[in-house]
Structures are given as structure tokens and as C-alpha cells.
Design a protein around this motif. Structure first.
Motif, PDB file in Angstrom:
ATOM      1  N   LEU A  33      23.891  -8.281 -44.480  1.00  0.00           N
ATOM      2  CA  LEU A  33      23.705  -8.651 -45.877  1.00  0.00           C
ATOM      3  C   LEU A  33      23.633 -10.161 -46.045  1.00  0.00           C
ATOM      4  CD1 LEU A  33      26.050  -6.161 -47.786  1.00  0.00           C
ATOM      5  CD2 LEU A  33      23.567  -6.284 -47.911  1.00  0.00           C
ATOM      6  N   MET A  34      24.555 -10.881 -45.413  1.00  0.00           N
ATOM      7  CA  MET A  34      24.573 -12.333 -45.547  1.00  0.00           C
ATOM      8  C   MET A  34      23.337 -12.958 -44.920  1.00  0.00           C
ATOM      9  SD  MET A  34      28.539 -13.562 -45.176  1.00  0.00           S
ATOM     10  CE  MET A  34      28.070 -15.191 -45.749  1.00  0.00           C
ATOM     11  N   CYS A  35      22.896 -12.418 -43.796  1.00  0.00           N
ATOM     12  CA  CYS A  35      21.698 -12.937 -43.148  1.00  0.00           C
ATOM     13  C   CYS A  35      20.471 -12.721 -44.020  1.00  0.00           C
ATOM     14  CB  CYS A  35      21.503 -12.274 -41.782  1.00  0.00           C
ATOM     15  SG  CYS A  35      20.021 -12.800 -40.910  1.00  0.00           S
ATOM     16  N   GLY A  36      20.327 -11.501 -44.535  1.00  0.00           N
ATOM     17  CA  GLY A  36      19.191 -11.202 -45.392  1.00  0.00           C
ATOM     18  C   GLY A  36      19.185 -12.041 -46.655  1.00  0.00           C
ATOM     19  N   LEU A  37      20.353 -12.195 -47.295  1.00  0.00           N
ATOM     20  CA  LEU A  37      20.429 -12.992 -48.513  1.00  0.00           C
ATOM     21  C   LEU A  37      20.182 -14.469 -48.237  1.00  0.00           C
ATOM     22  CD1 LEU A  37      23.436 -11.374 -50.438  1.00  0.00           C
ATOM     23  CD2 LEU A  37      21.037 -11.437 -51.140  1.00  0.00           C
ATOM     24  N   THR A  38      20.642 -14.960 -47.078  1.00  0.00           N
ATOM     25  CA  THR A  38      20.416 -16.366 -46.737  1.00  0.00           C
ATOM     26  C   THR A  38      18.931 -16.651 -46.575  1.00  0.00           C
ATOM     27  OG1 THR A  38      22.580 -16.558 -45.650  1.00  0.00           O
ATOM     28  CG2 THR A  38      20.902 -18.184 -45.056  1.00  0.00           C
ATOM     29  N   GLY A  80      10.649 -28.635 -38.161  1.00  0.00           N
ATOM     30  CA  GLY A  80      11.311 -28.029 -39.311  1.00  0.00           C
ATOM     31  C   GLY A  80      11.651 -26.569 -39.123  1.00  0.00           C
ATOM     32  N   ALA A  81      10.698 -25.781 -38.620  1.00  0.00           N
ATOM     33  CA  ALA A  81      10.932 -24.341 -38.443  1.00  0.00           C
ATOM     34  C   ALA A  81      12.037 -24.084 -37.416  1.00  0.00           C
ATOM     35  CB  ALA A  81       9.635 -23.657 -38.007  1.00  0.00           C
ATOM     36  N   LYS A  82      12.036 -24.863 -36.325  1.00  0.00           N
ATOM     37  CA  LYS A  82      13.060 -24.684 -35.300  1.00  0.00           C
ATOM     38  C   LYS A  82      14.446 -25.033 -35.834  1.00  0.00           C
ATOM     39  CE  LYS A  82      10.173 -25.461 -31.203  1.00  0.00           C
ATOM     40  NZ  LYS A  82      10.024 -26.258 -29.960  1.00  0.00           N
ATOM     41  N   LEU A  83      14.534 -26.149 -36.561  1.00  0.00           N
ATOM     42  CA  LEU A  83      15.833 -26.578 -37.072  1.00  0.00           C
ATOM     43  C   LEU A  83      16.359 -25.613 -38.128  1.00  0.00           C
ATOM     44  CD1 LEU A  83      15.231 -30.436 -37.316  1.00  0.00           C
ATOM     45  CD2 LEU A  83      16.538 -29.180 -35.578  1.00  0.00           C
ATOM     46  N   LEU A  84      15.462 -25.068 -38.938  1.00  0.00           N
ATOM     47  CA  LEU A  84      15.882 -24.099 -39.948  1.00  0.00           C
ATOM     48  C   LEU A  84      16.375 -22.814 -39.301  1.00  0.00           C
ATOM     49  CD1 LEU A  84      16.113 -23.551 -42.971  1.00  0.00           C
ATOM     50  CD2 LEU A  84      13.762 -22.689 -42.917  1.00  0.00           C
ATOM     51  N   ALA A  85      15.641 -22.339 -38.291  1.00  0.00           N
ATOM     52  CA  ALA A  85      16.062 -21.132 -37.577  1.00  0.00           C
ATOM     53  C   ALA A  85      17.390 -21.370 -36.867  1.00  0.00           C
ATOM     54  CB  ALA A  85      14.987 -20.729 -36.566  1.00  0.00           C
ATOM     55  N   TYR A  86      17.562 -22.578 -36.316  1.00  0.00           N
ATOM     56  CA  TYR A  86      18.828 -22.922 -35.668  1.00  0.00           C
ATOM     57  C   TYR A  86      19.981 -22.889 -36.665  1.00  0.00           C
ATOM     58  CZ  TYR A  86      22.539 -25.940 -33.925  1.00  0.00           C
ATOM     59  OH  TYR A  86      23.759 -26.451 -33.570  1.00  0.00           O
ATOM     60  N   ALA A  87      19.764 -23.466 -37.849  1.00  0.00           N
ATOM     61  CA  ALA A  87      20.820 -23.504 -38.866  1.00  0.00           C
ATOM     62  C   ALA A  87      21.223 -22.095 -39.288  1.00  0.00           C
ATOM     63  CB  ALA A  87      20.345 -24.321 -40.068  1.00  0.00           C
ATOM     64  N   VAL A  88      20.223 -21.221 -39.485  1.00  0.00           N
ATOM     65  CA  VAL A  88      20.521 -19.845 -39.887  1.00  0.00           C
ATOM     66  C   VAL A  88      21.296 -19.130 -38.782  1.00  0.00           C
ATOM     67  CG1 VAL A  88      19.504 -17.603 -40.426  1.00  0.00           C
ATOM     68  CG2 VAL A  88      18.572 -19.678 -41.471  1.00  0.00           C
ATOM     69  N   SER A  89      20.849 -19.287 -37.530  1.00  0.00           N
ATOM     70  CA  SER A  89      21.510 -18.595 -36.425  1.00  0.00           C
ATOM     71  C   SER A  89      22.900 -19.154 -36.161  1.00  0.00           C
ATOM     72  CB  SER A  89      20.655 -18.691 -35.159  1.00  0.00           C
ATOM     73  OG  SER A  89      19.506 -17.893 -35.278  1.00  0.00           O
ATOM     74  N   ILE A 108      16.559 -10.026 -38.989  1.00  0.00           N
ATOM     75  CA  ILE A 108      17.569  -9.441 -39.881  1.00  0.00           C
ATOM     76  C   ILE A 108      18.066  -8.108 -39.317  1.00  0.00           C
ATOM     77  CG2 ILE A 108      17.979  -8.497 -42.184  1.00  0.00           C
ATOM     78  CD1 ILE A 108      15.983 -10.539 -43.263  1.00  0.00           C
ATOM     79  N   GLY A 109      17.150  -7.313 -38.756  1.00  0.00           N
ATOM     80  CA  GLY A 109      17.552  -6.047 -38.161  1.00  0.00           C
ATOM     81  C   GLY A 109      18.509  -6.239 -36.997  1.00  0.00           C
ATOM     82  N   HIS A 110      18.262  -7.277 -36.199  1.00  0.00           N
ATOM     83  CA  HIS A 110      19.144  -7.546 -35.054  1.00  0.00           C
ATOM     84  C   HIS A 110      20.534  -7.949 -35.533  1.00  0.00           C
ATOM     85  CE1 HIS A 110      20.054  -8.628 -30.890  1.00  0.00           C
ATOM     86  NE2 HIS A 110      20.676  -9.680 -31.382  1.00  0.00           N
ATOM     87  N   VAL A 111      20.584  -8.806 -36.539  1.00  0.00           N
ATOM     88  CA  VAL A 111      21.885  -9.232 -37.074  1.00  0.00           C
ATOM     89  C   VAL A 111      22.610  -8.042 -37.703  1.00  0.00           C
ATOM     90  CG1 VAL A 111      23.036 -10.728 -38.742  1.00  0.00           C
ATOM     91  CG2 VAL A 111      21.090 -11.593 -37.428  1.00  0.00           C
ATOM     92  N   LEU A 114      24.529 -14.482 -52.983  1.00  0.00           N
ATOM     93  CA  LEU A 114      25.335 -14.648 -51.775  1.00  0.00           C
ATOM     94  C   LEU A 114      26.761 -15.067 -52.133  1.00  0.00           C
ATOM     95  CD1 LEU A 114      25.335 -14.608 -48.694  1.00  0.00           C
ATOM     96  CD2 LEU A 114      24.571 -16.983 -48.723  1.00  0.00           C
ATOM     97  N   ALA A 115      26.883 -16.005 -53.070  1.00  0.00           N
ATOM     98  CA  ALA A 115      28.213 -16.450 -53.498  1.00  0.00           C
ATOM     99  C   ALA A 115      28.979 -15.309 -54.168  1.00  0.00           C
ATOM    100  CB  ALA A 115      28.088 -17.633 -54.456  1.00  0.00           C
ATOM    101  N   ALA A 116      28.274 -14.509 -54.992  1.00  0.00           N
ATOM    102  CA  ALA A 116      28.924 -13.378 -55.655  1.00  0.00           C
ATOM    103  C   ALA A 116      29.409 -12.352 -54.640  1.00  0.00           C
ATOM    104  CB  ALA A 116      27.947 -12.731 -56.647  1.00  0.00           C
ATOM    105  N   LEU A 117      28.622 -12.131 -53.585  1.00  0.00           N
ATOM    106  CA  LEU A 117      29.024 -11.189 -52.535  1.00  0.00           C
ATOM    107  C   LEU A 117      30.298 -11.645 -51.849  1.00  0.00           C
ATOM    108  CD1 LEU A 117      28.417  -8.772 -50.631  1.00  0.00           C
ATOM    109  CD2 LEU A 117      27.057 -10.345 -49.239  1.00  0.00           C
ATOM    110  N   VAL A 118      30.348 -12.927 -51.488  1.00  0.00           N
ATOM    111  CA  VAL A 118      31.515 -13.464 -50.789  1.00  0.00           C
ATOM    112  C   VAL A 118      32.755 -13.412 -51.682  1.00  0.00           C
ATOM    113  CG1 VAL A 118      32.513 -15.537 -49.744  1.00  0.00           C
ATOM    114  CG2 VAL A 118      30.126 -14.930 -49.293  1.00  0.00           C
ATOM    115  N   VAL A 119      32.606 -13.849 -52.940  1.00  0.00           N
ATOM    116  CA  VAL A 119      33.745 -13.845 -53.870  1.00  0.00           C
ATOM    117  C   VAL A 119      34.207 -12.415 -54.147  1.00  0.00           C
ATOM    118  CG1 VAL A 119      34.470 -14.376 -56.223  1.00  0.00           C
ATOM    119  CG2 VAL A 119      33.124 -16.036 -54.924  1.00  0.00           C
ATOM    120  N   GLY A 120      33.254 -11.505 -54.349  1.00  0.00           N
ATOM    121  CA  GLY A 120      33.611 -10.116 -54.625  1.00  0.00           C
ATOM    122  C   GLY A 120      34.380  -9.472 -53.477  1.00  0.00           C
TER     123      GLY A 120
END
Length: 203
Positions: free
Chosen positions: A166-171, A53-62, A121-124, A184-190
Motif C-alpha cells: 500500500l505504501m509503495c503504491g501510494l508513494t 533523475g529516473a535512477k535517483l528517484l527509483a533509488y529513493a523509492v526503493s 509494486i507487485g514485488h513489494v 499516505l499520511a492518513a494511512l500511517v496516522v490511521g
């Protein structure tokens, strides 16, 4: 590198730079999956996903991070009309950070939170700042872009420099606090609405 008048700023230069960059993004996103290995012992599908689970979640985020960064990179370079040696150098900084993302992702799933999340998050965020450096040089120093209003150029700078972090941190925040998806949706729409107001409509 400072000699930009002897074919260094030809259209072919920009084209090759984009192709090279796309290849690095493609390799980075592929390495994210290659680094995922199944557990040696598992019992049933539920146990398999529990262990991975942790690997797949990290993969999805990256995967999403690389996608956002590639999209941002593509939009930046679509506005350029030529390239030079300095742009090459700044772009290599971006690509170097992108190439490190599989390693940072492995750190994220191995540590599962805490300081690893901050490092990730700092790297992104650093990738975004490097992308902002590319645009700042191209738009304000090297004059490598198509003509555009100053306000639009500044908006593009803020967007490419700040959006990845910002998107990485909010995700990651939204994985813990589901209402973060609304932010996150408000950021993208804005940003989309602001971009439409600043970008002149094509005739």
C-alpha cells in the motif's frame, strides 16, 4: 526442520536469525546505491541530474521500501520469544524477495513506467505478504510470540502483510498526483491510532 525441541528454539537461535536478517537488509540497501552509475557524458549539474533523475528517484523509492520493510520486520521479531526451523524457512522467503529488490529497481528505472511499475509494486506487495506469512506462522501456528489478544495479533498480521504494498503504491501514485501524499499520511496516522487502541498500555 520439524525438530524444535533439541535447542532449535533456543533464545540464541532467534538472536542469530535477527542478525542474519539485518545483514541481508543492509546488503540490499547498499546494492541499491552500488547499481547507480553516472552517465559517460554530461554537461553541467543540470544535465547530470536530468540524465540521472529516473535512477535517483527509483533509488529513493526503493530506499524507503527497504526501510519500511526492515522496520516492519524488526517490530515483528521484537514480539517473538523464540524461533524454530519453520520460522527460518518462512523468513528466508522474505529475505530472498528483499535481495531481489535491487534488480527490480533497475528494471524500474530502465523502463521508466508502464508495466515495470506494476511489476515493482507487485514485488513489494509480495514482500509484505511473505512477512505476513512469517507473522501468521509465529503467532497462530508455532506459538512463538509473547502472549497477546487475538485482535491485536490479527491487526499486526494485516499491517505487516498489506502496508508495504500500500505504501509503495501510494508513494509512486503521489509522485504523479501530489494529493496522494495526503492519503499516505492518513494511512500511517490511521494505522497508528488503531494500533494504540489495540495494544495494551504497559503498567
Amino acid at each position: 526442520m520439524s525438530d524444535t525441541n533439541s535447542g532449535d528454539s533456543s533464545p540464541g537461535h532467534l538472536h542469530r536469525l535477527v542478525l542474519f536478517s539485518d545483514a541481508v537488509f543492509a546488503i540490499a540497501i547498499t546494492l541499491l546505491a552500488i547499481e547507480i552509475h553516472p552517465p559517460h557524458h554530461w554537461h553541467g549539474v543540470a544535465d547530470l541530474f536530468a540524465q540521472m533523475g529516473a535512477k535517483l528517484l527509483a533509488y529513493a523509492v526503493s530506499f524507503a521500501v527497504v526501510g519500511v520493510c526492515w522496520f516492519s520486520h524488526r517490530r515483528v521479531f521484537a514480539r517473538l520469544v523464540r524461533a524454530n526451523g519453520w520460522l527460518d524457512a518462512f523468513n528466508l522467503v522474505v529475505l530472498g524477495l528483499i535481495a531481489l529488490l535491487p534488480l527490480i529497481t533497475e528494471l524500474l528505472w530502465e523502463s521508466r513506467g508502464g508495466e515495470a511499475v506494476l511489476v515493482y509494486i507487485g514485488h513489494v506487495a509480495l514482500i509484505g505478504l511473505a512477512m505476513g506469512l512469517v507473522w501468521a506462522y509465529a503467532a497462530f501456528v508455532g506459538k512463538l510470540t509473547e502472549p497477546m489478544p487475538t485482535g491485536e495479533a490479527v491487526f499486526v498480521l494485516l499491517r505487516v502483510a498489506l502496508l508495504p504494498g500500500l505504501m509503495c503504491g501510494l508513494t509512486i501514485f503521489s509522485l504523479v498526483k501530489p494529493w496522494g501524499w495526503a492519503l499516505l499520511a492518513a494511512l500511517v496516522v490511521g494505522l497508528n491510532l488503531i494500533g494504540r487502541r489495540l495494544t495494551p498500555k504497559a503498567a
